[in-house]
Design a protein around this motif. Structure first.
Motif, PDB file in Angstrom:
ATOM      1  N   GLY A 291       0.784  -1.221   0.000  1.00  0.00           N
ATOM      2  CA  GLY A 291       0.000   0.000   0.000  1.00  0.00           C
ATOM      3  C   GLY A 291       0.820   1.276   0.000  1.00  0.00           C
ATOM      4  N   MET A 292       2.151   1.175   0.013  1.00  0.00           N
ATOM      5  CA  MET A 292       2.999   2.363   0.056  1.00  0.00           C
ATOM      6  C   MET A 292       2.965   3.113  -1.272  1.00  0.00           C
ATOM      7  N   HIS A 293       3.198   4.429  -1.204  1.00  0.00           N
ATOM      8  CA  HIS A 293       3.347   5.228  -2.413  1.00  0.00           C
ATOM      9  C   HIS A 293       4.603   4.780  -3.165  1.00  0.00           C
ATOM     10  N   GLU A 294       4.657   5.093  -4.451  1.00  0.00           N
ATOM     11  CA  GLU A 294       5.798   4.680  -5.269  1.00  0.00           C
ATOM     12  C   GLU A 294       7.100   5.312  -4.784  1.00  0.00           C
ATOM     13  N   ALA A 295       7.044   6.561  -4.355  1.00  0.00           N
ATOM     14  CA  ALA A 295       8.254   7.225  -3.852  1.00  0.00           C
ATOM     15  C   ALA A 295       8.777   6.509  -2.616  1.00  0.00           C
ATOM     16  N   THR A 296       7.880   6.103  -1.723  1.00  0.00           N
ATOM     17  CA  THR A 296       8.285   5.362  -0.526  1.00  0.00           C
ATOM     18  C   THR A 296       8.840   3.999  -0.903  1.00  0.00           C
ATOM     19  N   THR A 300      12.518   2.556  -0.036  1.00  0.00           N
ATOM     20  CA  THR A 300      12.667   1.262   0.630  1.00  0.00           C
ATOM     21  C   THR A 300      13.609   0.351  -0.145  1.00  0.00           C
ATOM     22  N   MET A 301      13.508   0.366  -1.449  1.00  0.00           N
ATOM     23  CA  MET A 301      14.390  -0.458  -2.283  1.00  0.00           C
ATOM     24  C   MET A 301      15.844  -0.019  -2.136  1.00  0.00           C
ATOM     25  N   ALA A 302      16.066   1.298  -2.081  1.00  0.00           N
ATOM     26  CA  ALA A 302      17.431   1.797  -1.899  1.00  0.00           C
ATOM     27  C   ALA A 302      18.005   1.330  -0.568  1.00  0.00           C
ATOM     28  N   ALA A 384      10.371  -5.623  -9.351  1.00  0.00           N
ATOM     29  CA  ALA A 384      11.695  -5.129  -8.969  1.00  0.00           C
ATOM     30  C   ALA A 384      11.855  -5.125  -7.456  1.00  0.00           C
ATOM     31  N   PHE A 385      10.796  -4.800  -6.746  1.00  0.00           N
ATOM     32  CA  PHE A 385      10.828  -4.799  -5.285  1.00  0.00           C
ATOM     33  C   PHE A 385      11.161  -6.188  -4.750  1.00  0.00           C
ATOM     34  N   GLU A 386      10.560  -7.234  -5.333  1.00  0.00           N
ATOM     35  CA  GLU A 386      10.802  -8.603  -4.875  1.00  0.00           C
ATOM     36  C   GLU A 386      12.246  -9.024  -5.139  1.00  0.00           C
ATOM     37  N   VAL A 387      12.767  -8.664  -6.307  1.00  0.00           N
ATOM     38  CA  VAL A 387      14.144  -9.036  -6.660  1.00  0.00           C
ATOM     39  C   VAL A 387      15.140  -8.336  -5.742  1.00  0.00           C
ATOM     40  N   VAL A 388      14.944  -7.053  -5.509  1.00  0.00           N
ATOM     41  CA  VAL A 388      15.827  -6.296  -4.617  1.00  0.00           C
ATOM     42  C   VAL A 388      15.736  -6.841  -3.193  1.00  0.00           C
ATOM     43  N   SER A 389      14.534  -7.190  -2.761  1.00  0.00           N
ATOM     44  CA  SER A 389      14.354  -7.758  -1.426  1.00  0.00           C
ATOM     45  C   SER A 389      15.098  -9.083  -1.291  1.00  0.00           C
ATOM     46  N   ALA A 390      15.074  -9.887  -2.343  1.00  0.00           N
ATOM     47  CA  ALA A 390      15.792 -11.162  -2.322  1.00  0.00           C
ATOM     48  C   ALA A 390      17.298 -10.939  -2.281  1.00  0.00           C
ATOM     49  N   THR A 393      18.541  -9.825   0.974  1.00  0.00           N
ATOM     50  CA  THR A 393      18.121 -10.789   2.012  1.00  0.00           C
ATOM     51  C   THR A 393      17.230 -10.092   3.040  1.00  0.00           C
ATOM     52  N   VAL A 394      16.242  -9.339   2.536  1.00  0.00           N
ATOM     53  CA  VAL A 394      15.355  -8.558   3.389  1.00  0.00           C
ATOM     54  C   VAL A 394      14.109  -9.345   3.754  1.00  0.00           C
ATOM     55  N   GLY A 395      13.345  -9.747   2.739  1.00  0.00           N
ATOM     56  CA  GLY A 395      12.135 -10.507   3.005  1.00  0.00           C
ATOM     57  C   GLY A 395      10.860  -9.713   2.893  1.00  0.00           C
ATOM     58  N   LEU A 396      10.949  -8.380   2.742  1.00  0.00           N
ATOM     59  CA  LEU A 396       9.745  -7.592   2.504  1.00  0.00           C
ATOM     60  C   LEU A 396       9.174  -7.956   1.136  1.00  0.00           C
ATOM     61  N   SER A 397       7.859  -7.983   1.046  1.00  0.00           N
ATOM     62  CA  SER A 397       7.229  -8.407  -0.198  1.00  0.00           C
ATOM     63  C   SER A 397       6.004  -7.565  -0.494  1.00  0.00           C
ATOM     64  N   MET A 398       5.769  -7.346  -1.776  1.00  0.00           N
ATOM     65  CA  MET A 398       4.553  -6.669  -2.221  1.00  0.00           C
ATOM     66  C   MET A 398       3.573  -7.663  -2.816  1.00  0.00           C
ATOM     67  N   GLY A 399       3.830  -8.953  -2.587  1.00  0.00           N
ATOM     68  CA  GLY A 399       2.905 -10.002  -2.998  1.00  0.00           C
ATOM     69  C   GLY A 399       3.247 -10.730  -4.273  1.00  0.00           C
TER      70      GLY A 399
END
Length: 448
Positions: A291-296, A300-302, A384-390, A393-399
């Motif tokens: 639910g986060m805005h794209e800027a957020t 988060t990815m950075a 891209a969020f999922e790949v960066v999270s992997a 080694t973060v684990g945050l997911s947007m589904g």
């Protein structure tokens, strides 16, 4: 006799591997063993496939936290214990436990074992490695036990003694090791306004992400002037990466109805604090990440790419790498030939290592994103969020992870593995050392 000969030949080949290759082999072996254990009927109760068990074991050993099954609902108590052990082994380093056991039973750790341990702990020398191992295990045990004891005051009244204590222990282990696994299907969202959860969980993954070299330096020195350059950079970098994202997250999401909007002012501040810290490879969430805005999301990815500190349970390219990149950029524009920080200079080989790590990381992310996007038709930013999270080694997911096909999940597993063992380990494994036999005259190219 033939079988003995095959075994001796195989063992001989393994022993002759370089330390980075042995480290990779060790991690792969534990991941496979963990997948088999999680796949057993005694460990799970939802008919989990072996591929899902392998994905979960990879995510646990790499302390990522990305999940394709419900950790609390699909695994039995035994399965959850196995998962906690895999997280512990992966977070503190497999060689750390091996060296500790060998030292405890009086077996001397040879040069080969020290070389592998050096790679596992990301050290540049072999001095005081055994001392670092003892400190690492001691700090982990104290932090996890203390964290579990405090968390029990929240979970036990809600769930009862047995379930509450196990909930507290599991989440303390997961938090300190920056794993992000939770026994609650919504992670820590039900406790978004609980100050104990917000402070204790964040304190655990901050301590785990600082790095054991920093903790040892702080314990032994206790004076700012005597601290090493690495410790000073880590403390300053961590402080900046805590405060600035906290302010930015609150400013960007304050009125967002999908995240901070419905909360009280105090809960908004708590949730902003937690969500600003967790991208640096902790992986827990108290708000809906999707639910986060794209800027957020980009911020988060950075943070996920940067990660935590060296010799820590965190992933990413590390805080010191990001700081050195900034220092090198400043030095270039100021036309300086050396990098300076806190009255010390950085050697050229350190800068070259940082540049190599950054380039390899970018290539891994770009290639993985290309492969996964072949069969995934969702939003690019979500993927891209999922790949960066992997990778971090973060684990945050947007589904998106749960919607990936076999190729996508396999790619995510490889990215998680590379993110844990380190891109430079892959580089050193593939690289060969050679001495130039011919010197060429200097040439000139135009850049920028």
């Amino acid at each position: 006799m033939a079988l003995i000969g095959i075994r001796s030949t195989l063992w001989g080949r393994i022993v002759r591997l370089s330390p980075p290759a042995l480290l990779v082999t060790l991690y792969l072996t534990v991941i496979l063993a963990g997948a088999i254990l999680l796949w057993l009927p005694i460990s799970q109760q939802a008919g989990i496939s072996f591929f899902d068990a392998l994905f979960t074991a990879t995510s646990a050993v790499t302390v990522t936290g990305l999940a394709v099954v419900d950790t609390g609902g699909d695994f039995t108590f035994i399965g959850q214990v196995i998962l906690a052990l895999l997280i512990q082994f992966g977070g503190l380093g497999l060689m750390t436990f091996a060296v500790f056991v060998l030292s405890a039973i009086g077996v001397k750790v040879g040069l080969g074992g020290r070389l592998i341990l050096r790679e596992d702990l990301n050290q540049s020398s072999m001095g005081d490695l055994l001392k670092l191992v003892k400190l690492l295990l001691s700090v982990a045990l104290i932090c996890e036990a203390g964290g579990a004891a405090i968390l029990a005051f929240v979970f036990v009244p809600e769930m009862g003694w047995l379930d509450g204590l196990w909930f507290a222990i599991f989440h303390a282990i997961s938090a300190f090791n920056n794993a992000g696994f939770s026994l609650e299907s919504q992670s820590l969202s039900p406790w978004v306004g609980n100050p104990v959860i917000n402070l204790v969980i964040s304190a655990l993954f901050i301590l785990g992400g600082l790095g054991f070299v920093v903790l040892a330096d702080l314990y032994e020195t206790r004076q700012w002037r005597g601290l090493s350059l690495h410790t000073k950079i880590m403390l300053y970098g961590t402080a900046v990466l805590m405060i600035v994202p906290w302010v930015l997250f609150a400013a960007l999401e304050w009125t967002n109805p999908a995240t901070l909007g419905p909360l009280s002012i105090w809960d908004k501040l708590q949730a902003s604090w937690f969500q600003a810290l967790t991208p640096r490879t902790a992986g827990f969430n108290t708000l809906d990440t999707a639910g986060m805005h794209e800027a957020t999301t980009l911020m988060t990815m950075a943070l996920m790419v940067i990660g935590g500190g060296s010799t820590s349970t965190a992933g990413g390219i590390k805080v010191t790498t990001a700081v050195v990149l900034v220092l090198a950029t400043i030095a270039f524009f100021r036309k300086r030939t050396e990098l300076h920080a806190f009255g010390r200079s950085l050697a050229l080989d350190e800068v070259m290592k940082v540049l190599a790590l950054t380039v390899v990381s970018i290539l891994i992310l770009a290639f993985a994103l290309f492969v996964v996007s072949i069969t995934f038709d969702g939003l690019f930013l979500t993927l891209a969020f999922e790949v960066v999270s992997a990778f971090g080694t973060v684990g945050l997911s947007m589904g998106a992870t749960g919607e990936l096909d076999a190729l996508g999940r396999a790619t995510i597993m490889v990215v998680m593995f590379l993110g844990r063992v380190g891109p430079l380990t892959l580089g050193f494994f593939l690289a060969t050392h050679s001495v130039a036999r011919v010197r060429y005259p200097k040439g000139r190219i135009y850049l920028g």
